[in-house]
Design a protein around this motif. Structure first.
Motif, PDB file in Angstrom:
ATOM      1  N   LEU A  87      -7.847  -0.202   7.273  1.00 58.71           N
ATOM      2  CA  LEU A  87      -6.633   0.531   6.866  1.00 58.71           C
ATOM      3  C   LEU A  87      -6.919   1.616   5.835  1.00 58.71           C
ATOM      4  O   LEU A  87      -7.593   1.376   4.846  1.00 58.71           O
ATOM      5  CB  LEU A  87      -5.614  -0.440   6.280  1.00 58.71           C
ATOM      6  N   GLU A  88      -6.415   2.808   6.095  1.00 58.20           N
ATOM      7  CA  GLU A  88      -6.590   3.925   5.156  1.00 58.20           C
ATOM      8  C   GLU A  88      -5.230   4.446   4.702  1.00 58.20           C
ATOM      9  O   GLU A  88      -4.955   5.648   4.764  1.00 58.20           O
ATOM     10  CB  GLU A  88      -7.398   5.055   5.818  1.00 58.20           C
ATOM     11  N   LEU A  89      -4.379   3.522   4.257  1.00 62.00           N
ATOM     12  CA  LEU A  89      -3.069   3.952   3.754  1.00 62.00           C
ATOM     13  C   LEU A  89      -3.217   4.482   2.328  1.00 62.00           C
ATOM     14  O   LEU A  89      -4.182   4.158   1.637  1.00 62.00           O
ATOM     15  CB  LEU A  89      -2.107   2.765   3.758  1.00 62.00           C
ATOM     16  N   PHE A  90      -2.270   5.305   1.922  1.00 62.36           N
ATOM     17  CA  PHE A  90      -2.284   5.801   0.541  1.00 62.36           C
ATOM     18  C   PHE A  90      -1.605   4.740  -0.327  1.00 62.36           C
ATOM     19  O   PHE A  90      -0.376   4.669  -0.400  1.00 62.36           O
ATOM     20  CB  PHE A  90      -1.546   7.143   0.446  1.00 62.36           C
ATOM     21  N   GLY A  91      -2.417   3.934  -0.972  1.00 62.87           N
ATOM     22  CA  GLY A  91      -1.916   2.735  -1.640  1.00 62.87           C
ATOM     23  C   GLY A  91      -1.047   2.985  -2.855  1.00 62.87           C
ATOM     24  O   GLY A  91      -0.270   2.128  -3.251  1.00 62.87           O
ATOM     25  N   ARG A  92      -1.187   4.164  -3.470  1.00 61.64           N
ATOM     26  CA  ARG A  92      -0.373   4.450  -4.663  1.00 61.64           C
ATOM     27  C   ARG A  92       0.988   5.041  -4.307  1.00 61.64           C
ATOM     28  O   ARG A  92       1.804   5.271  -5.177  1.00 61.64           O
ATOM     29  CB  ARG A  92      -1.115   5.423  -5.589  1.00 61.64           C
TER      30      ARG A  92
ATOM     31  N   GLY B 293     -13.702   7.164   1.925  1.00 65.35           N
ATOM     32  CA  GLY B 293     -12.633   6.333   2.477  1.00 65.35           C
ATOM     33  C   GLY B 293     -11.718   5.876   1.370  1.00 65.35           C
ATOM     34  O   GLY B 293     -11.728   6.404   0.264  1.00 65.35           O
ATOM     35  N   ARG B 294     -10.963   4.857   1.651  1.00 62.53           N
ATOM     36  CA  ARG B 294      -9.892   4.488   0.750  1.00 62.53           C
ATOM     37  C   ARG B 294     -10.395   3.929  -0.578  1.00 62.53           C
ATOM     38  O   ARG B 294     -11.328   3.139  -0.625  1.00 62.53           O
ATOM     39  CB  ARG B 294      -9.021   3.438   1.437  1.00 62.53           C
ATOM     40  N   ASP B 295      -9.747   4.371  -1.652  1.00 60.32           N
ATOM     41  CA  ASP B 295     -10.010   3.844  -2.982  1.00 60.32           C
ATOM     42  C   ASP B 295      -9.381   2.456  -3.034  1.00 60.32           C
ATOM     43  O   ASP B 295      -8.176   2.305  -2.895  1.00 60.32           O
ATOM     44  CB  ASP B 295      -9.343   4.787  -4.002  1.00 60.32           C
ATOM     45  N   ASP B 497      -6.371   8.643  -2.826  1.00 56.98           N
ATOM     46  CA  ASP B 497      -6.422   7.325  -2.195  1.00 56.98           C
ATOM     47  C   ASP B 497      -7.338   7.300  -0.984  1.00 56.98           C
ATOM     48  O   ASP B 497      -8.039   6.323  -0.752  1.00 56.98           O
ATOM     49  CB  ASP B 497      -5.009   6.894  -1.787  1.00 56.98           C
ATOM     50  N   SER B 498      -7.317   8.335  -0.188  1.00 55.58           N
ATOM     51  CA  SER B 498      -8.212   8.380   0.969  1.00 55.58           C
ATOM     52  C   SER B 498      -8.404   9.828   1.426  1.00 55.58           C
ATOM     53  O   SER B 498      -7.515  10.405   2.052  1.00 55.58           O
ATOM     54  CB  SER B 498      -7.657   7.546   2.127  1.00 55.58           C
TER      55      SER B 498
END
Lengths: 236, 705
Positions: A87-92, B293-295, B497-498
Motif C-alpha cells: 500500500l502506498e497511501l498518503f498516511g498523513r 516508496g511510502r514513509d 508520504d510516497s
C-alpha cells in the motif's frame, strides 16, 4: 488499438533477469489478467509500465505512443494510473484528501471535489472520508488506493493485488466494480492471486513465470494449459 | 617538479587523515544506519583533550595518547550510542540525523566553554625533533610519514576486522536487518557499540593528527569533517577502499589549490570552500535513485483552522506591540530577534514539516535576504524587501535541484555543503561585476542595514522595527497555514508520504520541490532582512552553518509541522537564553549548550513541543472566566508598565505568572466539571432532554445490528 502495449521488455537486477522479453497488451473496455507465482516479475512489469523502472530493453506504448522514456508523471497525464502491491497511501492525509490530491492532479481539476465525492460514494467509502487511511483494514485501504487511481479517470488502470485482504463478499463487490470500470471504456490490467476473481472477470490472461510469459489467452484456455498448471495453478 | 612533489606529499598526508576520519564515518553509518554529523566534533574534542593533557598539564605524549584513544574516546562512543542515539533508534532517519546535529552543536558549545576561544593554542607535530627525510627532491616530515602509516594500518585493520572476524561479520549483517541478525544469535546492540567505539577512536586519531597543522578552534576543527564527508561520499558511505580513494582526491586537491591557485582577492575562499564544492558535485553525480516508496514512520501534520490561525496572528502582533512598549532600547535590539529569527525558523515548516526535506542552509538563505536588503534597501526602499525575498527564493530553487536526486541524510549533507560554500567563499568575496551590474555582499567585513520606509513612515527605531517584524511573522504564519490547508500543502504531504504514488498520479516532483524550496527560502530571506534591520549592521559570520544549527534544533524541538513554530522557536531561542545571561552573566556558556541539549531531548517528544503546548493551554482558551481575567491582568500590567510604575522584568514575570496560574486554574475547573450521569438509551428524552444528535446515534446503532 490497444491502450497499453508492452513489447519485448527486459529488466535485470545484477545478474538476474527479472523480466525477459515480456510482451503484453491491454485493450479498452477489457480486463487483462496477469498471474504467476511470487517473484515471477508481475510488480516489476507494473513498475516498467508506469515508469518507475527503466527497462534495459523493450518498449512501452500508451495509446500507440512510445512512452518508454516518459516520466511516471507524464504517463499519468496520458491516462495511466496504478495501485501498488504494498500500500502506498498518503498516511498523513485523510481518505478524502488522498483522493483529492489525485483529482487535483487529474485532467478536470475544477470538478475535483465533485469527482472525489462521486468516487467515494461509488466505492461505499463516504463514511470513512475523514479517517486517516492507516486506521483502516488492509482490504479497505486497497479500495481507497483503487479509488485514488480511479478518480483521475484513467484510460489504463493497473491494479496490483487489489483484492488482497478482502473477504468473499467484498471480492464480489470488487468484481462488479471492475466490470463497471470496463463499461466506462477503461483498460484494466489486474495482478491477482485470487483465481476465482481472475477467471471470473478477465477477458484475457497472461501468465508470467521467472520473468517470461509462458502462456496467454482467454481464461478457459489458461485454466487448462499444461504449462500453466505445472508452473502455477497446480492440479487444484 | 619539486614543488609539485612537495605539494603532493602534503596532499597525501592530509588525505591520510581524511581517510582515517572518513572510514570511521563509514563504519558507524554502515553498521548503525546513523550518519554522524558530530563525527568531526568528536575528533575536535579529542584534539582539545589531548592538548589539555600534554600542553596544559604536561603529561607524557604516550600516556596522553593512551588516555584519549583507549579510555576517553571509547567512553564517549558508548555514551553517544547508549544515551543519545538508542532512544531514537526506533524513530525515523530524520530524528536520528537531528540528534547528531544536536550533538555537533552541543560539542562545539562544550569545547568553547571549557577552552576559551580567545586563548590561542597550538599542538606540536609528532616526532618534530627528527630531521625530515627526502623522497626524490621532496621533503617529508616524520609527522607526515607517521600520518600515512597510520592510515595504511587503519585500512588493513578495518579490512581484517570486517571480513575476517566474527564481530566484523556481525557488524556487516546488522546494517542489513537488525531483527534478523538477532534471530541468528548475534548481538546487534554489541555490533552497534563496537562500531561507535571504533568510529570515535578513528575520529580521535584524525583529530589529533590534523590539529598540529591547523588552528585549534572548535568550529573550524569540527567542520574540517566536510573534507572527510566528501571522501566518504566517494565511497557512497559504504566502501572503505573508495573512501580512501576519495580522501586522496580531496587531500591532493586542497594541497594543489594552495600551491597553484592564482593569487587575487576572489580565490582564497575557493580553496577553503573546495571540499564543500566537491561534496556538492559528488552528491549531484550520484546515480538517480529510485523514487522513494511510502514513509512508514508517520508523524501527523496538524491542519490549522483559518480562525485559529487568525487568532494566533493577532496574538503575535499583540505580543510584538507589548514587547515594543515594555522593553528598553538595548533590550529591544536583543529581543527583537524573537520575530525575525522566528520567521527564519518558520521557513522550516513548509520545507521540513510538510515536504520532509531537511535543509541545513536556511540561515544562509536568511543571509542572502539580509545582504540584498542591506544594499538595495539602504535608504529604506520598501520594494527592496520584495527583491530580497525573491533573490533568496531563487537561491532556494537552485538548492532544490540536487534535492531531486537526494533525500534524508544526503540532502542534509548537500545543503550543509551549500552553506559552507557560501560561508567560506561567496560571502567573503569583495564586490564584483556580473553582466554589468555591481554585486556587493558583506564587503569582507560588516554592512550597515537600514529600516524600511512604509507609506512615508520611517521604521527607524528598534521598537517600530520589532512591531514590523511581528507583523511579518504573523503574515508569514498566515501564508504557511494557508499552504497547509490548500492544494499545495496536500501535494507536499503526499509527496513526502510516497514519492512513487505522487509521481504515478501525475504529480511533478521537480515543480513541487522547487516551489517549496523557493517558498521556504523566500521566508528565510525575509527573516534575514528583518534580522539585519534590527542588528543595524551584519557580518557573514552571523549567517554561517554553525550559527544556523541551534535555530534548526529549536525549530525541530518545537515541532516542524506546527505553524506556531516560528513564534515558539524565536521566543525559545532568543528569550530565555538572553534573559538568563542578563540575570547570570556567568551562565553564557551553559546557555550556548541549551539548543544542543534540547535537540538531544527530542527522543522524548518527537511530535514537538508546540502541539503539546497548545493542548495544555487549550483549557485556558476555552474558559469564559479565566481568559477574560488573564486579558484584564495583562492590560493592567501593560498600563502600569506604560506609566513606568513597574519595569520590564516585573511586567514579564507577572505576565508569565498570571498566565500559568490561570491556565492551571482553568484546567482544574474543566477537569472537575461534573459529567452528566449516563442514561440508558431507552430513557433518552424522558430522564434527560432529547438531543439533536441522538437520532444519528440511534440510526447508527440500528444499522450496526
Amino acid at each position: 488499438m490497444a491502450s497499453l502495449r508492452i513489447s519485448g521488455v527486459s529488466v535485470a537486477f545484477g545478474g538476474n533477469r527479472a523480466l525477459d522479453g515480456v510482451g503484453l497488451s491491454a485493450e479498452p473496455g477489457r480486463v487483462t489478467g496477469l498471474i504467476g507465482p511470487n517473484g515471477a516479475g508481475k510488480s516489476t512489469l507494473f513498475d516498467v509500465a508506469s515508469g518507475l523502472r527503466r527497462p534495459s530493453s523493450g518498449q512501452v506504448f500508451l495509446d500507440g505512443r512510445d512512452v518508454t522514456r516518459t516520466s511516471p508523471a507524464g504517463r499519468a497525464r496520458r491516462g495511466l494510473a496504478r495501485t501498488f502491491q504494498r500500500l502506498e497511501l498518503f498516511g498523513r492525509l485523510t481518505v478524502r484528501d488522498n483522493l483529492l490530491v489525485a483529482a487535483e492532479l487529474g485532467p478536470d481539476r475544477r470538478r475535483a471535489h465533485h469527482a472525489v465525492t462521486e468516487t467515494l460514494t461509488r466505492l461505499g467509502l463516504t463514511h470513512l472520508a475523514d479517517s486517516p487511511p492507516d486506521a483502516l483494514p488492509t482490504g479497505v485501504g486497497r479500495l481507497v488506493e483503487v479509488g485514488r487511481a480511479m478518480v483521475i479517470r484513467p484510460k489504463v488502470l493497473l491494479l496490483d493485488e487489489p483484492a488482497a485482504g478482502q473477504d468473499s463478499e467484498e471480492t464480489e463487490r470488487f468484481a462488479a466494480l471492475l466490470r463497471s470500470l470496463t463499461d466506462d471504456g477503461t483498460a484494466v490490467v489486474l495482478v491477482e492471486h485470487d483465481m476465482s476473481l481472475v477467471m471470473g472477470v478477465c477477458d484475457e490472461v497472461y501468465v508470467l513465470d521467472l520473468g517470461k510469459v509462458i502462456a496467454s489467452g482467454p481464461p478457459e484456455v489458461i485454466r487448462n494449459d499444461e504449462t500453466v498448471l505445472a508452473a502455477y495453478l497446480g492440479d487444484a | 617538479m619539486e614543488q609539485f612533489l612537495t605539494f603532493g606529499i602534503v596532499g597525501l598526508s592530509t588525505a591520510a587523515i581524511y581517510a582515517v576520519i572518513g572510514s570511521g564515518l563509514v563504519l558507524t553509518y554502515t553498521t548503525t544506519g546513523v550518519f554522524n554529523f558530530a563525527h568531526g566534533a568528536a575528533g575536535m574534542l579529542s584534539a582539545f583533550t589531548y592538548w589539555q593533557l600534554t600542553g596544559g598539564w604536561g603529561w607524557p605524549v604516550p600516556v596522553a595518547l593512551a588516555v584519549v584513544l583507549l579510555v576517553l574516546a571509547p567512553a564517549f562512543g558508548l555514551f553517544v550510542e547508549k544515551v543519545v542515539l538508542r532512544p531514537v533508534q526506533a524513530l525515523g532517519e530524520a530524528e536520528r540525523l537531528v540528534m547528531t546535529v544536536a550533538l555537533l552543536s552541543g560539542l562545539i558549545a562544550v569545547a568553547r566553554w571549557i577552552w576559551d576561544p580567545n586563548v590561542p593554542r597550538t599542538l606540536p607535530t609528532f616526532l618534530a625533533d627528527r630531521k625530515p627525510f627526502h623522497i626524490g627532491s621532496a621533503v617529508v616530515t616524520w609527522h607526515q610519514a607517521l600520518t600515512m602509516t597510520v592510515a595504511v594500518l587503519v585500512a588493513v585493520g578495518l579490512r581484517i576486522l570486517l571480513y575476517r572476524t566474527r564481530p566484523g561479520a556481525e557488524m556487516r549483517a546488522t546494517v542489513d536487518d537488525r531483527a534478523l541478525v538477532g534471530l541468528t544469535g548475534a548481538h546487534p546492540v554489541r555490533a552497534n557499540r563496537t562500531a561507535w567505539i571504533l568510529g570515535t577512536q578513528l575520529a580521535a586519531i584524525g583529530g589529533i593528527l590534523i590539529a598540529p597543522t591547523v588552528t585549534l578552534d572548535a568550529a573550524q576543527l569540527s567542520l574540517l569533517i566536510v573534507s572527510a564527508y566528501t571522501a566518504a561520499i566517494f565511497g557512497r558511505l559504504r566502501s572503505v577502499p573508495l573512501t580512501f580513494a576519495g580522501a586522496i582526491v580531496v587531500g591532493c586537491m586542497e594541497s594543489y589549490l594552495t600551491g597553484y591557485l592564482p593569487q587575487n582577492a576572489y580565490l582564497p575562499g575557493l580553496r577553503l570552500a573546495a571540499p564543500a564544492l566537491l561534496l556538492f558535485v559528488a552528491l549531484l553525480a550520484f546515480p538517480h535513485r529510485r523514487l522513494r516508496g511510502r514513509d512508514r514512520k508517520l508523524r501527523p501534520v496538524p491542519v490549522p483552522t483559518a480562525r485559529g490561525t487568525a487568532v494566533f496572528a493577532v496574538c503575535v502582533v499583540a505580543f510584538g506591540a507589548v514587547l515594543a512598549s515594555a522593553l528598553g532600547e538595548a533590550d529591544l535590539i536583543t529581543y527583537g530577534a524573537i520575530f525575525s529569527l522566528g520567521v527564519v525558523a518558520l521557513s522550516y515548516v513548509p520545507l521540513a514539516g510538510y515536504a520532509g526535506q531537511i535543509s541545513l542552509c536556511q540561515l544562509s538563505m536568511a543571509g542572502i535576504g539580509a545582504v540584498v536588503w542591506a544594499h538595495l534597501g539602504a535608504h529604506g526602499e520598501f520594494w527592496a524587501l520584495g527583491v530580497a525575498i525573491l533573490v533568496s527564493a531563487v537561491a532556494g530553487a537552485v538548492v532544490a535541484l540536487p534535492a531531486l536526486r537526494l533525500s534524508g541524510v544526503y540532502l542534509a549533507l548537500g545543503t550543509a555543503a551549500f552553506a559552507v560554500v557560501l560561508d567560506r567563499w561567496i560571502f567573503t568575496l569583495p564586490s564584483f561585476h556580473l553582466f554589468g551590474m555591481r554585486i556587493a555582499l558583506f564587503d569582507q567585513g560588516s554592512v550597515d542595514v537600514a529600516g524600511p520606509r512604509l507609506f512615508g513612515l520611517a521604521l527607524d527605531t528598534a521598537a517600530k522595527q520589532l512591531v514590523f517584524a511581528a507583523v511579518c511573522l504573523a503574515l508569514a504564519s498566515l501564508v504557511v497555514a494557508a499552504v497547509r490547508r490548500g492544494r499545495f500543502g496536500r501535494r507536499l504531504i503526499a509527496l513526502r508520504d510516497s514519492e512513487a504514488a505522487y509521481a504515478t498520479l501525475g504529480g511533478s516532483l521537480l515543480r513541487a520541490k522547487v516551489l517549496v524550496f523557493a517558498l521556504s527560502s523566500g521566508i528565510a530571506g525575509l527573516g534575514g532582512a528583518l534580522y539585519g534591520m534590527q542588528q543595524r549592521s551584519i557580518t557573514a559570520d552571523q549567517f554561517n552553518l554553525v550559527a544556523g544549527l541551534p535555530i534548526f534544533l529549536v525549530a525541530v524541538v518545537g515541532g516542524l509541522g506546527a505553524v506556531g513554530n516560528g513564534l515558539f522557536a524565536g521566543t525559545a531561542y532568543i528569550g530565555p537564553t538572553n534573559a538568563l545571561v542578563a540575570v547570570a552573566p556567568w551562565a553564557q556558556n551553559l546557555v550556548a549548550l541549551l539548543p544542543g541539549l534540547a535537540g538531544i531531548g527530542l527522543g522524548h517528544n518527537p511530535d514537538g513541543i508546540v502541539v503539546r503546548f497548545r493542548r495544555e493551554w487549550e483549557p485556558l482558551g476555552r474558559d469564559r472566566i479565566a481568559l477574560p481575567g488573564l486579558l484584564c491582568v495583562l492590560a493592567l500590567l501593560w498600563v502600569l508598565r506604560l506609566g513606568d510604575l513597574i519595569n520590564g522584568w516585573t511586567f514579564l514575570g507577572c505576565s508569565v505568572a498570571a498566565g500559568v496560574a490561570l491556565r492551571i486554574w482553568a484546567t482544574a475547573r474543566q477537569t472537575a466539571a461534573p459529567t452528566e450521569p449516563e442514561v440508558p438509551v431507552e430513557w433518552w428524552g424522558l430522564r434527560r432532554a432529547w438531543r439533536p444528535e441522538d437520532r444519528e446515534v440511534l440510526a447508527r446503532g440500528l444499522a450496526a445490528d
